[in-house]
Each structure stands twice: as C-alpha cells, then as structure tokens.
Write a protein that holds these residues in place. Structure first.
Motif, PDB file in Angstrom:
ATOM      1  N   GLY A  76       0.188   5.747   2.973  1.00 17.28           N
ATOM      2  CA  GLY A  76       1.189   5.196   2.056  1.00 17.28           C
ATOM      3  C   GLY A  76       2.046   4.139   2.731  1.00 17.28           C
ATOM      4  O   GLY A  76       2.339   3.099   2.148  1.00 17.28           O
ATOM      5  N   GLY A  77       2.434   4.383   3.981  1.00 18.97           N
ATOM      6  CA  GLY A  77       3.213   3.394   4.726  1.00 18.97           C
ATOM      7  C   GLY A  77       2.438   2.109   4.955  1.00 18.97           C
ATOM      8  O   GLY A  77       2.985   1.012   4.853  1.00 18.97           O
ATOM      9  N   ALA A  78       1.136   2.247   5.249  1.00 22.03           N
ATOM     10  CA  ALA A  78       0.309   1.057   5.451  1.00 22.03           C
ATOM     11  C   ALA A  78       0.217   0.236   4.160  1.00 22.03           C
ATOM     12  O   ALA A  78       0.302  -0.997   4.185  1.00 22.03           O
ATOM     13  CB  ALA A  78      -1.083   1.462   5.921  1.00 22.03           C
ATOM     14  N   LEU A  79       0.067   0.908   3.028  1.00 20.55           N
ATOM     15  CA  LEU A  79      -0.001   0.198   1.750  1.00 20.55           C
ATOM     16  C   LEU A  79       1.335  -0.444   1.395  1.00 20.55           C
ATOM     17  O   LEU A  79       1.379  -1.561   0.873  1.00 20.55           O
ATOM     18  CB  LEU A  79      -0.450   1.146   0.639  1.00 20.55           C
ATOM     19  N   VAL A  80       2.437   0.243   1.683  1.00 21.16           N
ATOM     20  CA  VAL A  80       3.764  -0.332   1.445  1.00 21.16           C
ATOM     21  C   VAL A  80       3.924  -1.614   2.250  1.00 21.16           C
ATOM     22  O   VAL A  80       4.398  -2.639   1.746  1.00 21.16           O
ATOM     23  CB  VAL A  80       4.875   0.695   1.776  1.00 21.16           C
ATOM     24  N   CYS A  81       3.523  -1.574   3.523  1.00 19.99           N
ATOM     25  CA  CYS A  81       3.604  -2.778   4.374  1.00 19.99           C
ATOM     26  C   CYS A  81       2.724  -3.897   3.822  1.00 19.99           C
ATOM     27  O   CYS A  81       3.156  -5.052   3.739  1.00 19.99           O
ATOM     28  CB  CYS A  81       3.178  -2.447   5.798  1.00 19.99           C
ATOM     29  N   LEU A  82       1.516  -3.559   3.441  1.00 19.20           N
ATOM     30  CA  LEU A  82       0.568  -4.554   2.943  1.00 19.20           C
ATOM     31  C   LEU A  82       1.084  -5.211   1.667  1.00 19.20           C
ATOM     32  O   LEU A  82       1.063  -6.439   1.530  1.00 19.20           O
ATOM     33  CB  LEU A  82      -0.779  -3.881   2.693  1.00 19.20           C
ATOM     34  N   PHE A  83       1.608  -4.415   0.739  1.00 20.43           N
ATOM     35  CA  PHE A  83       2.078  -4.964  -0.527  1.00 20.43           C
ATOM     36  C   PHE A  83       3.380  -5.749  -0.348  1.00 20.43           C
ATOM     37  O   PHE A  83       3.618  -6.728  -1.056  1.00 20.43           O
ATOM     38  CB  PHE A  83       2.253  -3.851  -1.562  1.00 20.43           C
ATOM     39  N   SER A  84       4.218  -5.341   0.602  1.00 22.84           N
ATOM     40  CA  SER A  84       5.432  -6.111   0.889  1.00 22.84           C
ATOM     41  C   SER A  84       5.074  -7.447   1.525  1.00 22.84           C
ATOM     42  O   SER A  84       5.653  -8.491   1.184  1.00 22.84           O
ATOM     43  CB  SER A  84       6.351  -5.335   1.831  1.00 22.84           C
ATOM     44  N   LEU A  85       4.118  -7.426   2.457  1.00 20.63           N
ATOM     45  CA  LEU A  85       3.674  -8.673   3.085  1.00 20.63           C
ATOM     46  C   LEU A  85       3.022  -9.607   2.061  1.00 20.63           C
ATOM     47  O   LEU A  85       3.185 -10.821   2.148  1.00 20.63           O
ATOM     48  CB  LEU A  85       2.683  -8.369   4.212  1.00 20.63           C
ATOM     49  N   GLU A  86       2.317  -9.034   1.102  1.00 20.50           N
ATOM     50  CA  GLU A  86       1.717  -9.855   0.046  1.00 20.50           C
ATOM     51  C   GLU A  86       2.788 -10.641  -0.700  1.00 20.50           C
ATOM     52  O   GLU A  86       2.655 -11.845  -0.934  1.00 20.50           O
ATOM     53  CB  GLU A  86       0.950  -8.971  -0.937  1.00 20.50           C
ATOM     54  N   ARG A  87       3.863  -9.972  -1.076  1.00 15.36           N
ATOM     55  CA  ARG A  87       4.920 -10.658  -1.815  1.00 15.36           C
ATOM     56  C   ARG A  87       5.648 -11.677  -0.944  1.00 15.36           C
ATOM     57  O   ARG A  87       5.957 -12.778  -1.390  1.00 15.36           O
ATOM     58  CB  ARG A  87       5.907  -9.646  -2.388  1.00 15.36           C
TER      59      ARG A  87
END
Length: 196
Positions: free
Chosen positions: A164-175
């Motif tokens: 979940g933390g990895a996905l949070v980082c990935l989606f934040s970096l996307e934005r």
C-alpha cells in the motif's frame, strides 16, 4: 475511474496542450498502466472485503448454529482487512477521494493552488515512504514468528502496509510529475471552479 487520458466529456486529443504533444504517447501509456494498476488494487481490495464478509458470516454461523467456532476465521479476516484497507487507501490517493480541507482553494489563483496541491502530494509521498520503511522493519522483526491458526509467518500481516505504501508513493509521484509536465492533473471544476 478518471485520469489524465480518461476524462469525462473530453477526448484524448484535448488532454495535452499542443506544445506537449510529443510526450503525449508516453504520458498516456504511463496513465494507462497506473490506471490498470489502480484497478487491479481495487479488485484485490474488493475481493478481500468480500472474502472477509464470508469468513465472518461463517464464524458467526458456526459459533451459534453449530456450536463450534473455527480458530482460523479471526486471524484470516484480520489479515484480509489489512489488504483491503491499505490497497483501497492507495487507490483513494490516486482518485483523490480522501477527505480534504480545500476551502482555501476556492479563493486562490491557479498557481497557488498548484503549489498547495504539490505540498499535499509531497506530504502523502512522505507518508507512503514511511509506510514502506516501517512496514519492512516490522515484517523483518516478526517474520520468524508464526501465526498459530494460519501457520503463516507473522511478517505476512505487514505485506499490505508495504505494498500500500509503494502504491501511495507511485500515485503521488504520478500527480507530481504530471503537474510538473503541465498536464491537467488538477482539473476539477466541480470543487474549485476551475476550467477543465
């Protein structure tokens, strides 16, 4: 699910300004890949919620109707709860469905809104990184223990925190990357009166 390349009422050609059309293909591929990843996480989350509901129903039924409660039901439902909570929360970060205090955004100019949203994304990114770091530490500390009723390593219960933390980082970096590239990642006229 809406995103950079999948906005209601628009076409893919209107997503990027003409000056950035050279990077259009790259950004659309990234958006499609992350959209698919978010969809997969949402399906896993929903499946976990459904399985947990069935397991809890079975636990209640067997306790009160069969007078015999299985020992594995509580541990497995708690384990599934971790998966659907953390994966669902990560998708919420991407879709911006978490609660927020955005009253100030109504009165600020677009450039100030972008700065505040970038700060917010950086805070979320740091939180996701913390989930990864501390999740890995907890998984390492508890990996040699065993969940008695499931016969699984104790560290398994921290895997959803890490993922979940990895996905949070990935989606934040996307934005953040999309905003830096000038993409309309903040176009939300329903919330702030901005033009799409």
């Amino acid at each position: 699910m809406t995103g950079i390349g999948n906005r209601p009422g628009g076409t893919e050609a209107s997503v990027l300004p003409p000056s950035r059309s050279g990077t259009k293909g790259f950004w659309l591929r990234v958006e499609q890949a992350l959209s698919g990843l978010a969809r997969l996480a949402l399906w896993v989350s929903g499946t976990g919620l459904t399985l947990m509901t069935v397991i809890i129903f079975w636990q209640v039924f067997s306790r009160y109707m069969l007078n015999r409660s299985p020992s594995w039901t509580e541990s497995s439902s708690v384990l599934l709860m971790g998966w659907f909570i953390f994966l669902g929360a990560a998708v919420g970060v991407r879709e911006r469905t978490h609660l927020g205090f955005d009253v100030l955004l109504y009165v600020l100019p677009a450039s100030a809104k972008a700065v505040l949203r970038s700060i917010s994304d950086l805070v979320v990114l740091a939180f996701g990184a913390g989930m990864i770091v501390y999740g890995v530490q907890l998984a390492r500390l508890t990996w040699n223990t065993v969940m008695p009723s499931l016969a699984l390593p104790g560290g398994v219960s921290f895997l959803p925190v890490i993922l979940g933390g990895a996905l949070v980082c990935l989606f934040s970096l996307e934005r953040l990357a999309g905003r830096f590239a000038g993409l309309p990642v903040d176009a939300d006229s329903y919330a702030t009166g901005e033009e799409l």
